[in-house]
Write a protein that holds these residues in place. Structure first.
Motif, PDB file in Angstrom:
ATOM      1  N   UNK A   1       0.833  -1.204   0.000  1.00  0.00           N
ATOM      2  CA  UNK A   1       0.000   0.000   0.000  1.00  0.00           C
ATOM      3  C   UNK A   1       0.867   1.253   0.000  1.00  0.00           C
ATOM      4  N   UNK A   2       1.975   1.214   0.709  1.00  0.00           N
ATOM      5  CA  UNK A   2       2.875   2.369   0.733  1.00  0.00           C
ATOM      6  C   UNK A   2       3.427   2.657  -0.653  1.00  0.00           C
ATOM      7  N   UNK A   3       3.883   1.615  -1.334  1.00  0.00           N
ATOM      8  CA  UNK A   3       4.399   1.796  -2.698  1.00  0.00           C
ATOM      9  C   UNK A   3       3.324   2.351  -3.618  1.00  0.00           C
TER      10      UNK A   3
ATOM     11  N   UNK B   1       0.837   9.233  -6.089  1.00  0.00           N
ATOM     12  CA  UNK B   1       1.101  10.660  -5.863  1.00  0.00           C
ATOM     13  C   UNK B   1       2.107  11.156  -6.894  1.00  0.00           C
ATOM     14  N   UNK B   2       3.172  10.399  -7.090  1.00  0.00           N
ATOM     15  CA  UNK B   2       4.162  10.803  -8.092  1.00  0.00           C
ATOM     16  C   UNK B   2       3.553  10.821  -9.493  1.00  0.00           C
ATOM     17  N   UNK B   3       2.671   9.874  -9.781  1.00  0.00           N
ATOM     18  CA  UNK B   3       2.019   9.837 -11.099  1.00  0.00           C
ATOM     19  C   UNK B   3       1.192  11.089 -11.321  1.00  0.00           C
TER      20      UNK B   3
ATOM     21  N   UNK C   1       7.387   1.748 -10.627  1.00  0.00           N
ATOM     22  CA  UNK C   1       8.695   1.173 -10.337  1.00  0.00           C
ATOM     23  C   UNK C   1       8.570  -0.304  -9.988  1.00  0.00           C
ATOM     24  N   UNK C   2       9.668  -1.016 -10.095  1.00  0.00           N
ATOM     25  CA  UNK C   2       9.676  -2.423  -9.694  1.00  0.00           C
ATOM     26  C   UNK C   2       9.367  -2.502  -8.215  1.00  0.00           C
TER      27      UNK C   2
END
Length: 131
Positions: A32-34, A40-42, A50-51
């Protein structure tokens, strides 16, 4: 602080939102953190997933009284930062204005998502799944 040092960011969202994010994160094989960090970055730049880092945890626990106190303290600080020195009554009015604006925006979003609607018959907002 080096750029790769990690710090915690906490937020509180409605339970149904967290469940939607969890389901989407699971589909993408992310924690969930990823997922939250990536989304947000998107929203801020070109989207690239990211992988997965494997085993990353960082999901916050349910809000506590201390968390609610901190959230309220943050609201007070934001109002004072935005408006400058305020007496008690003016601070109360500013906080109420913030809550009313947030309530209005949230009700609109919930209506847009067809989760609630206004019922003239009942004289208030109702869940759409109660119909």
């Amino acid at each position: 602080m080096p750029e790769d040092d990690r710090v915690a960011v906490k937020t509180y969202v409605p339970r149904y939102q967290k469940e939607r994010w969890r389901e989407h994160a699971d589909e993408l094989e992310m924690s969930q953190s990823e997922f939250v960090r990536t989304m947000v970055q998107a929203g801020r730049s070109e989207f690239e997933i990211p992988a997965t880092s494997g085993g990353e945890t960082g999901e916050s626990a349910a809000p506590t009284d201390a968390g609610s106190d901190e959230e309220f303290a943050d609201r007070i600080l934001a109002v004072l930062d935005r408006q400058g020195p305020l007496g008690w009554d003016d601070l109360v009015d500013a906080l109420i204005d913030d809550v009313e604006a947030e309530l209005d925006a949230t009700i609109q979003r919930l209506q847009d998502e067809n989760l609630i609607r206004y019922s003239g018959r009942t004289g208030g907002y109702v869940l759409t799944n109660d119909e």
